[in-house]
Design a protein around this motif. Structure first.
Motif, mmCIF file in Angstrom:
data_model
loop_
_atom_site.group_PDB
_atom_site.id
_atom_site.type_symbol
_atom_site.label_atom_id
_atom_site.label_comp_id
_atom_site.label_asym_id
_atom_site.label_seq_id
_atom_site.Cartn_x
_atom_site.Cartn_y
_atom_site.Cartn_z
ATOM 1 N N SER A 142 15.940 5.316 22.076
ATOM 2 C CA SER A 142 17.234 5.094 22.951
ATOM 3 C C SER A 142 17.311 6.932 23.591
ATOM 4 C CB SER A 142 18.078 4.655 22.489
ATOM 5 O OG SER A 142 18.753 3.719 21.860
ATOM 6 N N GLY A 147 17.846 2.396 27.346
ATOM 7 C CA GLY A 147 16.937 1.489 25.200
ATOM 8 C C GLY A 147 14.924 1.893 25.714
ATOM 9 N N GLU A 153 19.130 -2.173 24.967
ATOM 10 C CA GLU A 153 19.582 -1.631 26.042
ATOM 11 C C GLU A 153 19.149 -1.512 26.789
ATOM 12 O OE1 GLU A 153 19.842 -0.078 21.696
ATOM 13 O OE2 GLU A 153 19.192 1.870 23.303
#
Length: 321
Positions: A142, A147, A153
């Protein structure tokens, strides 16, 4: 079957720097996956050279990714200077086509991971002027932009600003390594072709680094391409050239035109590849196997050369709007 090769991704710059990231390896001749002596046997060659960085470098190697980025760029520039009669840095697809006609090899600068310049979209203008034409948003971790396929993410606001800035300049946004959520966040906002420079089919082999069918079709809709990755882990169990062909043939089921498949070998960025593929010198053997599996010669020329040129041209046209 010997065709010109346009490869969208390699990590040769980092390989030439050695384990201490400070060597001065030779692009002309080496024991890695790519060197110019072997590439000279091809009827044409364009290679995208990634400057790869990750914040993990600071933890594992105690070296700033900013320093690594600068050293990789310097390595590429040094080796191109030393081999200027064989390979040139190019800035436009037209220069690549001109080099093909005169049997000059072409080099393109790309970004893999954005830690090397602080994830800053405002620096993309300077990087474009230097010659960078493709950029991922990150690698396997990340970061402030997004992400990864490992962490999940989606895009942050800064990540959206990065995509917007890159596309405004004509830099192709590359979704290899990104999370599934980050991928779809990009697709919701993209105003230009999107590529996956070195990603295979997840339907053929279920690695998270590969593209689902819906992802590949979304890339096709943008006018982008997916570059065939030679990393063993992303091809299949005990893979050989036929297993590599399976990924191409599956993509062709989704896009029978064959206009959205390219090469992105990840050479010098992986430890092991499929049986029968050893480096840049193995692309003719793969082309021959694809021909034997039913891919027509004209379509092979698209996969090996024309499609990568085409997506670069579309990025330029988008920039000029």
């Amino acid at each position: 079957m010997n065709l010109p090769v346009f490869d969208l991704h390699c990590d040769t710059a980092l390989a030439l720097m050695g384990k201490d990231m400070n060597d001065a390896g030779s692009l002309a001749s080496n024991s890695y996956h790519i060197d110019l002596n072997r590439a000279a046997a091809l009827p044409g060659y364009c290679q995208c050279f990634a400057c790869f960085t990750t914040p993990i470098m600071e933890q594992t190697d105690h070296i700033s990714p900013v320093v690594v980025f600068e050293r990789e760029l310097a390595t590429i520039q040094r080796e191109l200077d030393k081999n200027s009669k064989r390979m040139q840095l190019v800035y436009t697809p037209e220069e690549i086509e001109e080099n093909l006609e005169k049997r000059m090899m072409s080099a393109i600068l790309t970004i893999e991971g954005t830690a090397g310049f602080g994830y800053d979209p405002e620096l993309l203008g300077d990087l474009y002027q230097i010659g960078f034409r493709i950029s991922t948003l990150g690698w396997n971790e990340s970061n402030p932009l997004t992400g990864s396929h490992v962490t999940g993410e989606g895009l942050s606001d800064q990540g959206r600003a990065y995509v917007k800035a890159a596309q405004a300049l004509g830099i192709l946004v590359d979704v290899s390594h990104i999370s599934d959520q980050g991928f779809w966040d990009i697709m919701k906002m993209t105003e230009a072709p999107v590529i996956a420079s070195h990603s295979n089919s997840r339907a053929v082999w279920g690695a998270s680094r590969n593209l689902t069918d819906d992802m590949f079709k979304a890339i096709v809709e943008t006018g982008g391409v997916a570059g065939l990755n030679q990393c063993r882990d992303f091809i299949g169990e005990n893979p050989d050239l036929d297993t590599v062909c399976d990924h191409v043939l599956h993509f062709l089921e989704l896009d029978p035109s064959g206009k959205h498949i390219a090469l992105g070998g990840d050479l010098d960025g992986v430890e092991t590849m499929s049986d029968g593929f050893e480096g840049i010198q193995s692309y003719p053997a793969l082309a021959q196997r694809l021909l034997e599996r039913g891919v027509e010669e004209a379509m092979l020329m698209d996969i090996y050369w024309n499609n990568a040129i085409g997506v670069m041209k579309r990025a330029v046209r988008n920039h000029q709007k």
